[in-house]
Design an enzyme around this catalytic site. Sequence first.
Site, PDB file in Angstrom:
ATOM      1  N   ARG A  18      -3.708  -7.531   5.611  1.00 35.14           N
ATOM      2  CA  ARG A  18      -4.406  -8.428   6.543  1.00 35.14           C
ATOM      3  C   ARG A  18      -3.881  -8.295   7.968  1.00 35.14           C
ATOM      4  NH1 ARG A  18      -3.744 -14.102   4.261  1.00 35.14           N
ATOM      5  NH2 ARG A  18      -1.723 -13.207   3.788  1.00 35.14           N
ATOM      6  N   ASN A  36      -7.232 -12.817   1.719  1.00 35.18           N
ATOM      7  CA  ASN A  36      -6.937 -12.457   0.333  1.00 35.18           C
ATOM      8  C   ASN A  36      -7.875 -13.235  -0.582  1.00 35.18           C
ATOM      9  OD1 ASN A  36      -4.825 -10.727   0.928  1.00 35.18           O
ATOM     10  ND2 ASN A  36      -3.249 -12.272   0.629  1.00 35.18           N
TER      11      ASN A  36
END
Length: 88
Positions: A18, A36
């Site tokens: 990320r 996520n």
Amino acid sequence: MIRRRVVVHGAVQGVFFRASCQQEASRLGVAGWVANRPDGAVEAAFEGESGAVTALVDWCRQGPPRAEVEAVDVTDEEPEGIRGFDVR
């Protein structure tokens, strides 16, 4: 302006996917978000110029150095005019 949603499958959580995606989006000038998922995948939405969004989708196919990407699902969506890039 285009928008693409991607779901990245494989060993992609816990490898700075990320944060790395946010850095790459910033470099390319792409807006959106990355998060996520409970199933272990990473999901993201990218919005911006066609070439930049395509480059970011291509980056997702490999991800950061420790990622082990198995598959990337890509879906076209209508742009929403979002700004900035969030890690969720």
